[in-house]
Design a protein around this motif. Structure first.
Motif, PDB file in Angstrom:
ATOM      1  N   ALA A  60      -1.996   2.311  -4.718  1.00 51.22           N
ATOM      2  CA  ALA A  60      -1.688   1.014  -3.590  1.00 51.22           C
ATOM      3  C   ALA A  60      -1.389   1.571  -2.457  1.00 51.22           C
ATOM      4  CB  ALA A  60      -0.175  -0.326  -4.035  1.00 51.22           C
ATOM      5  N   PRO A  61      -0.497   3.053  -2.698  1.00 52.50           N
ATOM      6  CA  PRO A  61      -0.528   3.310  -0.902  1.00 52.50           C
ATOM      7  C   PRO A  61      -1.586   3.798  -0.407  1.00 52.50           C
ATOM      8  CG  PRO A  61       1.237   3.912  -2.377  1.00 52.50           C
ATOM      9  CD  PRO A  61       0.578   3.460  -2.840  1.00 52.50           C
ATOM     10  N   PHE A  62      -2.586   4.850  -0.825  1.00 52.91           N
ATOM     11  CA  PHE A  62      -4.068   5.817  -0.785  1.00 52.91           C
ATOM     12  C   PHE A  62      -4.863   3.589  -0.135  1.00 52.91           C
ATOM     13  CE2 PHE A  62      -1.559   8.358  -3.666  1.00 52.91           C
ATOM     14  CZ  PHE A  62      -1.189   9.360  -2.617  1.00 52.91           C
ATOM     15  N   LEU A  63      -4.815   3.293  -1.725  1.00 51.91           N
ATOM     16  CA  LEU A  63      -6.073   2.046  -1.253  1.00 51.91           C
ATOM     17  C   LEU A  63      -5.481   1.572   0.258  1.00 51.91           C
ATOM     18  CD1 LEU A  63      -5.998   0.722  -4.616  1.00 51.91           C
ATOM     19  CD2 LEU A  63      -7.662   2.115  -3.276  1.00 51.91           C
ATOM     20  N   VAL A  64      -3.930   1.301   0.787  1.00 49.38           N
ATOM     21  CA  VAL A  64      -3.670   0.093   1.642  1.00 49.38           C
ATOM     22  C   VAL A  64      -4.227   1.542   2.924  1.00 49.38           C
ATOM     23  CG1 VAL A  64      -1.111  -0.294   2.785  1.00 49.38           C
ATOM     24  CG2 VAL A  64      -2.146  -1.106   1.030  1.00 49.38           C
ATOM     25  N   VAL A  65      -3.917   2.287   2.964  1.00 51.14           N
ATOM     26  CA  VAL A  65      -4.284   3.259   3.976  1.00 51.14           C
ATOM     27  C   VAL A  65      -5.534   3.440   4.740  1.00 51.14           C
ATOM     28  CG1 VAL A  65      -4.386   6.022   4.549  1.00 51.14           C
ATOM     29  CG2 VAL A  65      -1.973   5.283   4.161  1.00 51.14           C
ATOM     30  N   LEU A  66      -6.519   3.348   3.542  1.00 51.48           N
ATOM     31  CA  LEU A  66      -7.695   3.317   3.914  1.00 51.48           C
ATOM     32  C   LEU A  66      -8.756   2.180   4.196  1.00 51.48           C
ATOM     33  CD1 LEU A  66      -8.744   4.750   0.297  1.00 51.48           C
ATOM     34  CD2 LEU A  66      -9.287   5.492   2.862  1.00 51.48           C
ATOM     35  N   PHE A  67      -7.402   0.906   4.111  1.00 52.90           N
ATOM     36  CA  PHE A  67      -7.732  -0.510   4.544  1.00 52.90           C
ATOM     37  C   PHE A  67      -7.407  -0.577   5.975  1.00 52.90           C
ATOM     38  CE2 PHE A  67      -6.198  -4.428   5.945  1.00 52.90           C
ATOM     39  CZ  PHE A  67      -7.259  -5.384   5.675  1.00 52.90           C
ATOM     40  N   LEU A  68      -6.185  -0.101   6.130  1.00 56.76           N
ATOM     41  CA  LEU A  68      -5.353  -0.398   7.584  1.00 56.76           C
ATOM     42  C   LEU A  68      -6.288   0.566   8.839  1.00 56.76           C
ATOM     43  CD1 LEU A  68      -1.569  -0.158   6.562  1.00 56.76           C
ATOM     44  CD2 LEU A  68      -2.944  -1.548   7.589  1.00 56.76           C
ATOM     45  N   ILE A  69      -6.666   1.903   8.019  1.00 57.87           N
ATOM     46  CA  ILE A  69      -7.254   3.018   8.801  1.00 57.87           C
ATOM     47  C   ILE A  69      -9.100   2.168   8.992  1.00 57.87           C
ATOM     48  CG2 ILE A  69      -9.132   4.662   8.870  1.00 57.87           C
ATOM     49  CD1 ILE A  69      -6.961   6.446   7.837  1.00 57.87           C
ATOM     50  N   ALA A  70      -9.636   1.501   7.951  1.00 56.26           N
ATOM     51  CA  ALA A  70     -10.945   0.857   8.508  1.00 56.26           C
ATOM     52  C   ALA A  70     -11.089  -0.350   9.133  1.00 56.26           C
ATOM     53  CB  ALA A  70     -11.417   0.322   6.969  1.00 56.26           C
ATOM     54  N   ASN A  71      -9.236  -1.277   8.896  1.00 52.19           N
ATOM     55  CA  ASN A  71      -9.461  -2.227   9.921  1.00 52.19           C
ATOM     56  C   ASN A  71      -9.193  -1.524  11.099  1.00 52.19           C
ATOM     57  OD1 ASN A  71      -6.558  -4.747  10.885  1.00 52.19           O
ATOM     58  ND2 ASN A  71      -8.526  -5.612  10.270  1.00 52.19           N
ATOM     59  N   SER A  72      -8.361  -0.891  11.737  1.00 51.11           N
ATOM     60  CA  SER A  72      -7.875  -0.529  13.086  1.00 51.11           C
ATOM     61  C   SER A  72      -9.125  -0.436  13.591  1.00 51.11           C
ATOM     62  CB  SER A  72      -7.258   0.845  12.974  1.00 51.11           C
ATOM     63  OG  SER A  72      -6.702   1.112  14.415  1.00 51.11           O
ATOM     64  N   VAL A  73     -10.153   0.201  13.207  1.00 48.89           N
ATOM     65  CA  VAL A  73     -11.748   1.287  13.507  1.00 48.89           C
ATOM     66  C   VAL A  73     -12.536  -0.696  13.518  1.00 48.89           C
ATOM     67  CG1 VAL A  73     -13.734   1.300  13.313  1.00 48.89           C
ATOM     68  CG2 VAL A  73     -11.543   2.891  12.481  1.00 48.89           C
ATOM     69  N   SER A  74     -12.262  -1.784  13.527  1.00 55.29           N
ATOM     70  CA  SER A  74     -13.155  -3.517  13.140  1.00 55.29           C
ATOM     71  C   SER A  74     -12.203  -3.606  14.721  1.00 55.29           C
ATOM     72  CB  SER A  74     -12.281  -3.810  11.838  1.00 55.29           C
ATOM     73  OG  SER A  74     -13.232  -4.987  11.644  1.00 55.29           O
ATOM     74  N   VAL A  75     -10.500  -3.811  14.356  1.00 53.42           N
ATOM     75  CA  VAL A  75     -10.084  -4.278  15.401  1.00 53.42           C
ATOM     76  C   VAL A  75     -10.593  -3.507  17.188  1.00 53.42           C
ATOM     77  CG1 VAL A  75      -7.681  -3.397  14.831  1.00 53.42           C
ATOM     78  CG2 VAL A  75      -8.076  -5.632  15.725  1.00 53.42           C
ATOM     79  N   ILE A  76     -10.169  -2.425  17.003  1.00 53.50           N
ATOM     80  CA  ILE A  76     -10.508  -1.323  18.093  1.00 53.50           C
ATOM     81  C   ILE A  76     -12.104  -1.827  18.652  1.00 53.50           C
ATOM     82  CG2 ILE A  76     -10.928   0.591  19.292  1.00 53.50           C
ATOM     83  CD1 ILE A  76      -8.895   1.403  17.422  1.00 53.50           C
ATOM     84  N   ARG A  77     -12.745  -1.934  17.614  1.00 54.80           N
ATOM     85  CA  ARG A  77     -14.499  -2.207  18.168  1.00 54.80           C
ATOM     86  C   ARG A  77     -14.616  -3.094  19.207  1.00 54.80           C
ATOM     87  NH1 ARG A  77     -17.945   0.449  13.223  1.00 54.80           N
ATOM     88  NH2 ARG A  77     -17.739   2.490  14.046  1.00 54.80           N
ATOM     89  N   ARG A  78     -13.867  -4.252  17.954  1.00 48.56           N
ATOM     90  CA  ARG A  78     -13.940  -6.324  18.600  1.00 48.56           C
ATOM     91  C   ARG A  78     -13.173  -6.252  20.139  1.00 48.56           C
ATOM     92  NH1 ARG A  78     -16.153  -9.176  14.242  1.00 48.56           N
ATOM     93  NH2 ARG A  78     -16.565  -8.222  12.266  1.00 48.56           N
ATOM     94  N   GLU A  79     -11.431  -5.761  20.049  1.00 48.12           N
ATOM     95  CA  GLU A  79     -10.716  -6.340  21.190  1.00 48.12           C
ATOM     96  C   GLU A  79     -10.786  -5.737  21.574  1.00 48.12           C
ATOM     97  OE1 GLU A  79      -9.976  -8.844  20.865  1.00 48.12           O
ATOM     98  OE2 GLU A  79     -11.028  -9.917  19.278  1.00 48.12           O
ATOM     99  N   GLY A  80     -10.973  -3.742  21.333  1.00 44.09           N
ATOM    100  CA  GLY A  80     -10.878  -2.867  22.831  1.00 44.09           C
ATOM    101  C   GLY A  80      -9.964  -2.103  21.952  1.00 44.09           C
ATOM    102  N   LEU A  81      -9.516  -0.724  22.631  1.00 45.62           N
ATOM    103  CA  LEU A  81      -8.704   0.155  22.387  1.00 45.62           C
ATOM    104  C   LEU A  81      -6.385  -0.695  23.901  1.00 45.62           C
ATOM    105  CD1 LEU A  81      -6.885   2.416  21.129  1.00 45.62           C
ATOM    106  CD2 LEU A  81      -8.133   4.021  23.021  1.00 45.62           C
ATOM    107  N   SER A  82      -5.820  -1.157  22.754  1.00 42.72           N
ATOM    108  CA  SER A  82      -4.800  -1.297  23.154  1.00 42.72           C
ATOM    109  C   SER A  82      -3.676  -1.107  22.587  1.00 42.72           C
ATOM    110  CB  SER A  82      -4.679  -2.622  23.419  1.00 42.72           C
ATOM    111  OG  SER A  82      -4.898  -3.506  22.326  1.00 42.72           O
ATOM    112  N   PRO A  83      -2.534  -0.887  22.753  1.00 47.42           N
ATOM    113  CA  PRO A  83      -1.077  -0.657  21.783  1.00 47.42           C
ATOM    114  C   PRO A  83      -1.278  -1.460  20.549  1.00 47.42           C
ATOM    115  CG  PRO A  83      -0.139  -1.234  23.548  1.00 47.42           C
ATOM    116  CD  PRO A  83      -1.257  -1.140  23.848  1.00 47.42           C
ATOM    117  N   ALA A  84      -1.740  -3.223  20.605  1.00 51.13           N
ATOM    118  CA  ALA A  84      -1.941  -3.473  19.403  1.00 51.13           C
ATOM    119  C   ALA A  84      -2.894  -3.256  18.652  1.00 51.13           C
ATOM    120  CB  ALA A  84      -1.901  -4.834  20.373  1.00 51.13           C
ATOM    121  N   THR A  85      -4.078  -3.166  19.222  1.00 48.55           N
ATOM    122  CA  THR A  85      -5.209  -2.571  18.142  1.00 48.55           C
ATOM    123  C   THR A  85      -4.851  -1.916  16.723  1.00 48.55           C
ATOM    124  OG1 THR A  85      -6.424  -2.028  19.987  1.00 48.55           O
ATOM    125  CG2 THR A  85      -6.578  -4.032  19.791  1.00 48.55           C
ATOM    126  N   MET A  86      -4.412  -0.673  17.367  1.00 46.27           N
ATOM    127  CA  MET A  86      -4.060   0.399  17.061  1.00 46.27           C
ATOM    128  C   MET A  86      -2.969   0.266  16.072  1.00 46.27           C
ATOM    129  SD  MET A  86      -3.731   2.926  20.456  1.00 46.27           S
ATOM    130  CE  MET A  86      -2.686   4.109  19.639  1.00 46.27           C
TER     131      MET A  86
END
Length: 344
Positions: free
Chosen positions: A70-96
């Motif tokens: 589970a921890p490894f799957l969660v890490v992969l999901f969070l990294i993918a989500n971080s990339v997605s939200v930064i692309r859509r919303e821009g780089l900021s403390p919240a999107t990181m």
């Protein structure tokens, strides 16, 4: 070979205790962080007892493997989500934040592996403290994630005298898409109760906003949602969630009187924000239920992580208790045990 009834009862005894404590706490006040902890302990104890009683070794192995991966799957999901939200919303403390949480999980696992090896005693002790604090962090995160979902999906069949709409930023002089979602949800609730009650548009004017969020909401309610002006109140001084509720409460108290039975309110905000806003309402003595508007899926993880951090700042007690217990154990190990051993 089946277990005897006494063994079954013993296995389910912890679940029964946690269920009783949770129900008493929940029925007394559902807007409490401690409910999330009791509810998670109830689930863990039920699942554990169920796995043992099933006497299916493959289920137990599957559960262990799932927990391990589970921890490894969660890490992969969070990294993918971080990339997605930064692309859509821009780089900021919240999107990181999703990426930051992924890093925290990796760091926790690295410390755990490091702690298993040999090293200076002081370093091993510090790693032990970090692991204990980390265990509480991740446990409480999972607990709040589950309970906040349960809380916001509870049926809301009451008639509300006031429906508070929490501000969420503007596009020029118009509500942002996030804020429009909140306003639309509030109007939906208002219409569902046959237009009973008053809508309270709550939100001040930020430094980069041309009007207050309350004014923008009022205009949107009148022009786009066709809500009569007499069914709208404005609270245009607040800049935080707590102020949204505190200032709105003053307006409602002045209009209907104070006291827990004077009126009942709903507070409408984004789904990820419902529990924290409801907990603040409880602290202020405001008789209110939280109602959530939907949030775009890609943005939800970052938003919830921010909510968890805010909730955790209000509940630092467990972290302090863990540190104190750790310190007492270190003192016992380094001072008391050697002293007793030397005495004998």
């Amino acid at each position: 070979m089946g277990l005897n009834p006494w063994a079954v009862a013993a296995l389910f005894a912890p679940a029964a205790v946690f269920a009783a404590v949770f129900l008493v706490s929940f029925l007394n006040e559902p807007r409490q962080f401690r409910n999330a902890i009791w509810f998670m302990l109830l689930q863990i104890s039920l699942i554990g007892a169920g796995l043992i009683i099933s006497e299916q070794e493959w289920l137990i192995v599957l559960a262990i493997v799932a927990v391990g991966f589970a921890p490894f799957l969660v890490v992969l999901f969070l990294i993918a989500n971080s990339v997605s939200v930064i692309r859509r919303e821009g780089l900021s403390p919240a999107t990181m934040l999703p990426g930051a949480l992924a890093f925290a999980i990796v760091l926790f696992l690295a410390l755990f592996i490091w702690g298993l090896g040999a090293g200076p005693r002081w370093l091993t002790n510090l790693i032990g403290l970090a692991l204990l604090e980390g265990l509480w962090f991740f446990f409480s995160f999972a607990a709040l994630l589950v309970y906040s979902w349960v809380y916001r999906t509870l049926p809301r069949k009451r008639r509300y005298d006031y429906i508070i709409i929490h501000g969420a930023g503007l596009d020029g002089d118009r509500p942002s898409p996030l804020l429009r979602g909140r306003v639309d949800k509030a109007v939906e609730l208002w219409q569902r109760q046959q237009r009973h009650g008053v809508l309270v548009a709550s939100g001040g004017q930020g430094g980069d906003e041309v009007v207050s969020e309350a004014a923008a909401m009022r205009k949107y309610l009148i022009e786009e949602c066709h809500v009569p002006e007499g069914s709208i109140l404005m609270e245009d001084r607040s800049t935080t969630t707590m102020e949204n509720l505190a200032f709105s409460k003053k307006i409602m108290d002045a209009r209907s009187g104070s006291g827990p039975r004077a009126y009942r309110a709903a507070l409408v905000t984004s789904d990820y924000h419902v529990f924290r806003a409801s907990e603040y309402a409880h602290k202020l003595g405001l008789n209110a239920d939280g109602v959530g508007s939907s949030t775009k899926g890609y943005y939800w993880p970052a938003a919830f992580i921010r909510e968890f951090i805010a909730v955790s700042r209000s509940h630092l007690g467990p972290y302090i208790v863990i540190a104190i217990l750790w310190l007492l154990l270190i003192l016992a190990d380094h001072v008391l045990i050697p002293w007793f051993a030397g005495g004998f």
